[in-house]
Design a protein around this motif. Structure first.
Motif, short mmCIF file in Angstrom:
data_model
loop_
_atom_site.label_atom_id
_atom_site.label_comp_id
_atom_site.label_asym_id
_atom_site.label_seq_id
_atom_site.Cartn_x
_atom_site.Cartn_y
_atom_site.Cartn_z
N ARG A 278 0.82 -1.20 0.00
CA ARG A 278 0.00 0.00 0.00
C ARG A 278 0.87 1.26 0.00
NH1 ARG A 278 -5.41 -0.84 1.43
NH2 ARG A 278 -5.89 -3.05 1.80
N LYS A 279 0.24 2.36 -0.33
CA LYS A 279 0.94 3.65 -0.38
C LYS A 279 1.55 3.95 1.00
CE LYS A 279 0.32 8.52 -1.59
NZ LYS A 279 -0.63 9.56 -2.10
N GLY A 280 2.85 4.29 0.99
CA GLY A 280 3.54 4.65 2.22
C GLY A 280 4.05 3.49 3.04
N GLU A 281 3.90 2.26 2.56
CA GLU A 281 4.36 1.09 3.30
C GLU A 281 5.78 0.71 2.90
OE1 GLU A 281 1.12 -2.05 4.82
OE2 GLU A 281 1.38 -2.04 2.66
N ALA A 389 20.66 7.19 -4.83
CA ALA A 389 20.40 8.57 -5.25
C ALA A 389 19.57 8.58 -6.53
CB ALA A 389 21.72 9.30 -5.45
N ARG A 390 19.91 7.69 -7.48
CA ARG A 390 19.17 7.63 -8.75
C ARG A 390 17.69 7.37 -8.52
NH1 ARG A 390 20.77 2.71 -12.40
NH2 ARG A 390 22.73 3.86 -12.54
N ALA A 391 17.39 6.40 -7.65
CA ALA A 391 15.99 6.03 -7.41
C ALA A 391 15.25 7.10 -6.63
CB ALA A 391 15.93 4.70 -6.68
N LEU A 392 15.88 7.60 -5.56
CA LEU A 392 15.20 8.54 -4.69
C LEU A 392 15.04 9.91 -5.33
CD1 LEU A 392 16.81 7.57 -1.27
CD2 LEU A 392 14.61 6.86 -2.19
N ALA A 418 16.85 5.89 7.76
CA ALA A 418 16.06 7.06 8.15
C ALA A 418 15.43 7.73 6.92
CB ALA A 418 16.93 8.07 8.91
N MET A 419 16.19 7.76 5.82
CA MET A 419 15.68 8.37 4.60
C MET A 419 14.52 7.55 4.01
SD MET A 419 17.91 9.61 1.29
CE MET A 419 19.01 10.54 2.37
N ILE A 420 14.64 6.23 4.05
CA ILE A 420 13.57 5.37 3.56
C ILE A 420 12.30 5.59 4.37
CG2 ILE A 420 12.80 2.96 3.40
CD1 ILE A 420 15.70 2.23 2.64
N ARG A 421 12.45 5.63 5.69
CA ARG A 421 11.27 5.85 6.54
C ARG A 421 10.65 7.21 6.28
NH1 ARG A 421 7.25 3.41 8.10
NH2 ARG A 421 8.60 1.67 8.71
N ALA A 422 11.49 8.24 6.13
CA ALA A 422 10.96 9.59 5.87
C ALA A 422 10.23 9.64 4.53
CB ALA A 422 12.10 10.61 5.89
N GLN A 423 10.79 8.97 3.52
CA GLN A 423 10.15 8.94 2.20
C GLN A 423 8.84 8.16 2.26
OE1 GLN A 423 11.60 9.75 -1.26
NE2 GLN A 423 12.72 11.27 -0.08
N ALA A 424 8.81 7.07 3.04
CA ALA A 424 7.57 6.30 3.19
C ALA A 424 6.51 7.15 3.89
CB ALA A 424 7.84 5.02 3.97
N ASP A 425 6.92 7.94 4.88
CA ASP A 425 5.98 8.79 5.59
C ASP A 425 5.37 9.85 4.66
OD1 ASP A 425 6.37 7.42 7.93
OD2 ASP A 425 7.81 8.85 8.77
N GLU A 426 6.09 10.18 3.59
CA GLU A 426 5.59 11.14 2.60
C GLU A 426 4.76 10.46 1.50
OE1 GLU A 426 8.88 13.39 1.12
OE2 GLU A 426 9.41 14.18 3.10
N GLY A 427 4.61 9.12 1.59
CA GLY A 427 3.73 8.43 0.67
C GLY A 427 4.39 7.50 -0.32
#
Length: 478
Positions: A278-281, A389-392, A418-427
């Motif tokens: 799901r979105k954000g997971e 970096a390419r993906a994010l 931490a970056m993965i979790r922050a990006q997931a929190d943004e959707g």
């Protein structure tokens, strides 16, 4: 230890303006397992290339068995002196079989029947190190999953036909192995060092270093900065010696599964459990290596009989085969997935492209003075950062990650988590195959694979090594 197997004194090596080794002195005793740690770009792999004869240092001396080596130290000399190396970037010839690759390092395997002898030698060593490995000496390397390729290369390094093994260098040897095969290897390392073979073990998995090594050397910025018995280090003191702050990860409560479903798939080999993201997971894929996790990622990426909404980006674990563009710059490797967004009319806005590359070089702390340098000027771990970096940096709603932390240092891992979790929190949605069970604590849910099928779906609070391994082996997983 009774004697010195090999020693480097005052070794220096530069690549253009980059000083990779700044006067390193390193000794390994006979029968010692030496742990070597440091962040990406610290100089570990460069030092091992010098030790194995693949790089000529600009200064320094080498001694073997307590005697200064006066000849030309190259790969052939290292081989003759019983020095073998398993590099982080695997070196087997992909178009040859396992047995044929064994012949490459054993010149005595010649004449009639050499292939049968090579097959017998490598099969015996695979059986000794990795019981139940499932590798045939007639398998072509290109047809093997990366974990099995790594097993074959490790086994080849320990084979002996003439002379004796003096030193085996293992550079991130468990990076593509699951928990079971990794433990088999570490048990064998302990057994082999007890036979008086010296081992240099390089790993970013500090638990492996602490549990297996007799002594640990820490490198930073091309120098050794700490050295003492393994028993005198703790995980925190080892991280501190590397120049990072040890941070405890607190398992985060899983998100309520209420977001829009962005991906839904059933493995082609069947099974009753369907993968749903799901979105954000952050969704984990786990189980023993080679049981269909990568195949599932590729199935989703190809939109092959799956339901997918939104753009995708793929972070490969096997960066040399599936990740980096070897002839391109670091910057172009970062921006290639974002070129559509960088258009200005019918052309690419070069200024915007350079800005994006520099921005993500900074965010990922890629160690380079210039993103216009070729991607291969980076250490393996820094190449992996470029893939992140390419993906994010892209517009992808779903990030597919194929064991992406191979060869990445602990400090960077903490930042990326931490970056993965922050990006997931943004959707953003992440579907993440990992061979490191500890990494599953960063996932909201995980699917366990066995024989190509999903055999268990575990929530965040159930993601323990015991439950994952039980599902991986049990005939009927709950």
């Amino acid at each position: 230890m009774s004697s010195e197997a090999i020693r480097l004194d005052g070794v220096e090596k530069s690549f253009g303006a980059v000083r990779a080794l700044a006067g390193v002195t390193l000794s390994v005793a006979a029968g010692e397992c030496l742990g070597l740690v440091g962040h990406n770009g610290a100089g570990k792999s460069t030092l091992m290339h010098v030790l194995s004869g693949n790089l000529t240092p600009s200064a320094g001396e080498l001694s073997v068995g307590g005697t200064k080596y006066s000849g030309t130290w190259n790969a052939a000399a290292a081989q003759a002196q019983g020095v073998r190396c398993v590099f982080q970037e695997l070196s087997l010839c992909p178009n040859l079989t396992v047995a044929e690759n064994t012949r490459i390092v054993h010149r005595s395997l010649k004449g009639l029947g050499w292939k049968k002898r090579a097959s017998s030698i490598i099969s015996a060593k695979l059986d000794e190190i990795f019981p139940g490995h499932g590798i045939s000496p007639d398998d072509e390397i290109a047809d093997l999953a990366i974990g099995k390729r790594q097993m074959a290369e490790i086994a080849r390094a320990f084979t002996v036909t003439e002379g004796a093994l003096r030193l085996v260098i293992l550079d991130e040897p468990t990076s593509s192995l699951d928990a079971v095969t990794a433990e088999q290897l570490l048990a064998y390392v302990r057994k082999e060092s007890a036979r008086d073979t010296s081992i240099i073990l390089i790993s970013h998995l500090l638990g492996e270093i602490l549990s297996t090594s007799d002594r640990i050397v820490v490198m930073k910025d091309g120098k050794t900065v700490a050295e003492r018995k393994a028993a005198d280090f703790t995980r925190n003191s080892l991280v501190a010696a590397m120049g990072s702050e040890a941070r405890e990860h607190t398992r985060q409560a899983a998100k309520a599964a209420t977001g829009e479903v962005l991906a839904k798939a059933t493995p082609k080999t069947g099974g009753s459990i369907e993968l749903e993201a799901r979105k954000g997971e952050i969704i984990g894929l786990t189980g023993l290596a080679g049981h269909g996790q990568t195949r599932m990622l590729l199935q989703i990426y190809a939109r092959d009989n799956v339901q997918v909404k939104g753009a995708q980006a793929f972070i490969a674990g096997d960066r040399q085969s599936d990740g980096v563009f070897n002839l391109w710059s670091i910057g172009r490797n970062i921006t290639i997935r974002s070129l559509k967004a960088l258009r200005k009319g019918f052309l690419i806005d070069l200024g915007a492209e350079a800005k994006l590359a520099d921005e993500w070089k900074s965010k990922m702390a890629i160690r380079t003075p210039d993103v216009n340098n070729n991607i291969l000027t980076l250490s393996g771990g820094n190449q992996q950062k470029a893939l992140f970096a390419r993906a994010l940096a892209s517009d992808a709603a779903i990030i597919l990650m194929d064991d992406p932390m191979r060869g990445v240092d602990i400090g960077t891992k903490q930042e990326v988590y931490a970056m993965i979790r922050a990006q997931a929190d943004e959707g953003r949605t992440f579907i993440w195959y990992t061979t490191e069970i500890d990494e599953l604590s960063h996932c909201d849910r995980a699917y366990v694979f066995r024989n190509g099928a999903i055999v268990a779906s575990l929530g965040n609070d159930e993601l323990t090594e015991e439950k994952v391994l039980h599902a991986s082996f049990a005939e009927h997983a709950a």
